[in-house]
Design a protein around this motif. Structure first.
Motif, mmCIF file in Angstrom:
data_model
loop_
_atom_site.group_PDB
_atom_site.id
_atom_site.type_symbol
_atom_site.label_atom_id
_atom_site.label_comp_id
_atom_site.label_asym_id
_atom_site.label_seq_id
_atom_site.Cartn_x
_atom_site.Cartn_y
_atom_site.Cartn_z
ATOM 1 N N LEU A 108 26.762 -4.922 29.672
ATOM 2 C CA LEU A 108 25.341 -4.598 29.804
ATOM 3 C C LEU A 108 25.130 -3.103 29.603
ATOM 4 C CD1 LEU A 108 24.196 -6.774 32.837
ATOM 5 C CD2 LEU A 108 23.072 -6.708 30.601
ATOM 6 N N PHE A 109 26.004 -2.313 30.210
ATOM 7 C CA PHE A 109 25.946 -0.861 30.049
ATOM 8 C C PHE A 109 26.106 -0.484 28.581
ATOM 9 C CE2 PHE A 109 28.659 2.960 29.636
ATOM 10 C CZ PHE A 109 27.755 3.924 30.055
ATOM 11 N N MET A 110 27.016 -1.153 27.882
ATOM 12 C CA MET A 110 27.241 -0.886 26.458
ATOM 13 C C MET A 110 25.998 -1.207 25.643
ATOM 14 S SD MET A 110 30.111 -2.623 23.968
ATOM 15 C CE MET A 110 29.966 -2.503 22.165
ATOM 16 N N ALA A 111 25.403 -2.380 25.885
ATOM 17 C CA ALA A 111 24.205 -2.780 25.139
ATOM 18 C C ALA A 111 23.054 -1.818 25.394
ATOM 19 C CB ALA A 111 23.815 -4.208 25.515
ATOM 20 N N GLN A 112 22.890 -1.410 26.653
ATOM 21 C CA GLN A 112 21.843 -0.438 26.991
ATOM 22 C C GLN A 112 22.103 0.903 26.313
ATOM 23 O OE1 GLN A 112 21.578 -0.018 31.215
ATOM 24 N NE2 GLN A 112 20.713 -2.060 31.549
ATOM 25 N N GLY A 113 23.352 1.336 26.371
ATOM 26 C CA GLY A 113 23.703 2.657 25.855
ATOM 27 C C GLY A 113 23.498 2.807 24.368
ATOM 28 N N LEU A 114 23.679 1.720 23.614
ATOM 29 C CA LEU A 114 23.521 1.790 22.162
ATOM 30 C C LEU A 114 22.094 2.121 21.756
ATOM 31 C CD1 LEU A 114 25.732 -1.206 21.000
ATOM 32 C CD2 LEU A 114 26.086 1.213 20.478
ATOM 33 N N ALA A 115 21.138 1.725 22.591
ATOM 34 C CA ALA A 115 19.733 1.992 22.282
ATOM 35 C C ALA A 115 19.092 2.881 23.339
ATOM 36 C CB ALA A 115 18.965 0.674 22.177
ATOM 37 N N GLY A 116 19.927 3.524 24.158
ATOM 38 C CA GLY A 116 19.409 4.318 25.268
ATOM 39 C C GLY A 116 18.967 5.708 24.865
ATOM 40 N N GLU A 117 18.424 6.413 25.838
ATOM 41 C CA GLU A 117 17.888 7.747 25.583
ATOM 42 C C GLU A 117 18.959 8.844 25.660
ATOM 43 O OE1 GLU A 117 14.792 8.236 28.401
ATOM 44 O OE2 GLU A 117 13.618 6.541 27.688
ATOM 45 N N SER A 118 20.105 8.524 26.247
ATOM 46 C CA SER A 118 21.154 9.521 26.369
ATOM 47 C C SER A 118 21.959 9.599 25.073
ATOM 48 C CB SER A 118 22.095 9.172 27.534
ATOM 49 O OG SER A 118 23.232 10.007 27.507
ATOM 50 N N ARG A 119 21.799 10.697 24.344
ATOM 51 C CA ARG A 119 22.531 10.868 23.083
ATOM 52 C C ARG A 119 24.034 10.908 23.320
ATOM 53 N NH1 ARG A 119 19.917 12.913 18.547
ATOM 54 N NH2 ARG A 119 17.910 11.846 18.311
ATOM 55 N N ALA A 120 24.442 11.542 24.419
ATOM 56 C CA ALA A 120 25.868 11.684 24.717
ATOM 57 C C ALA A 120 26.507 10.322 24.961
ATOM 58 C CB ALA A 120 26.063 12.591 25.935
ATOM 59 N N VAL A 121 25.862 9.493 25.780
ATOM 60 C CA VAL A 121 26.384 8.162 26.068
ATOM 61 C C VAL A 121 26.344 7.297 24.816
ATOM 62 C CG1 VAL A 121 25.954 6.023 27.352
ATOM 63 C CG2 VAL A 121 25.842 8.230 28.528
ATOM 64 N N GLN A 122 25.252 7.376 24.062
ATOM 65 C CA GLN A 122 25.128 6.587 22.836
ATOM 66 C C GLN A 122 26.241 6.929 21.853
ATOM 67 O OE1 GLN A 122 22.059 6.981 19.359
ATOM 68 N NE2 GLN A 122 21.086 5.756 20.964
ATOM 69 N N GLU A 123 26.493 8.216 21.657
ATOM 70 C CA GLU A 123 27.545 8.623 20.719
ATOM 71 C C GLU A 123 28.928 8.232 21.239
ATOM 72 O OE1 GLU A 123 29.727 9.735 17.652
ATOM 73 O OE2 GLU A 123 27.543 9.479 17.685
#
Length: 208
Positions: A108-123
């Protein structure tokens, strides 16, 4: 005080990371979480957060590292269980779904992170996906399934596989964890997606 003295090194850090995942598993979006909420869930004082993380982005990046370990365990299991090329897709998808179910909050964290607002987490998550794709390419070369493809086209194929699986993950997380019928439908559909990709790759003519 005695309780604090008995606390093992890293225990508070693990509690904070676990608390964030618990909240995500309950339906909260990681980017909406605050430090006080996470420390309250972990049962520690807010000031202890800063002994382990600079901010929530930093905690998120540590979770990305833990997610990477989950993905690597998944790859090791697939390698150990998949010995025949014709079973590669079907068994690999089954292993993926098993791990996604067992580590639902992480995914769930992964799915959220891919489209999330945190650039660092997304990258960070995208970097893990690129690693996953490169390991898949290595395995396909080892099994001699795509010898006709150039490295560039093999990388493109593996990137498409990872993107398709990531999209299927959103379907999987959208159904109840005990809805066996829907989970089986997602397994079958994901398997077909990947079979179509590899049929296309088998007939692809690399330039030059």
């Amino acid at each position: 005080m005695a309780e604090k003295q008995r606390r093992k090194p890293g225990e508070t850090r693990e509690k904070l990371m676990s608390a964030a995942l618990t909240l995500v598993g309950k339906g909260r979006h990681f980017t909406s979480l605050g430090i006080r909420e996470v420390t309250r869930q972990a049962g520690v004082v807010p000031t202890s957060f800063y002994r382990h993380f600079r901010n929530m982005d930093d905690l998120g990046l540590q979770l990305v590292d833990e997610l990477g370990l989950v993905l690597r365990r998944m790859m090791r299991e697939a390698r150990a269980n998949v010995s025949q090329a014709d079973k590669l897709i079907e068994e690999s998808v089954a292993i993926f779904i098993s791990h996604a179910q067992a580590n639902r909050s992480f995914f769930l964290f992964m799915a959220q992170g891919l489209a999330g607002e945190s650039r660092a987490v997304q990258e960070g998550i995208r970097s893990e996906m690129r690693f996953f794709a490169s390991e898949l390419a290595n395995d396909l070369r080892r099994l001699r399934l795509v010898d006709h493809l150039t490295d560039q086209d093999l990388d493109m194929t593996c990137d498409l596989v990872v993107r398709s699986v990531a999209f299927s993950l959103t379907d999987l997380l959208g159904v109840s964890a005990d809805d066996d019928y829907q989970i089986e439908q997602i397994r079958k559909r994901t398997t077909r997606f990947l079979q179509l990709i590899f049929v296309g790759a088998a007939h692809w003519q690399s330039a030059g």
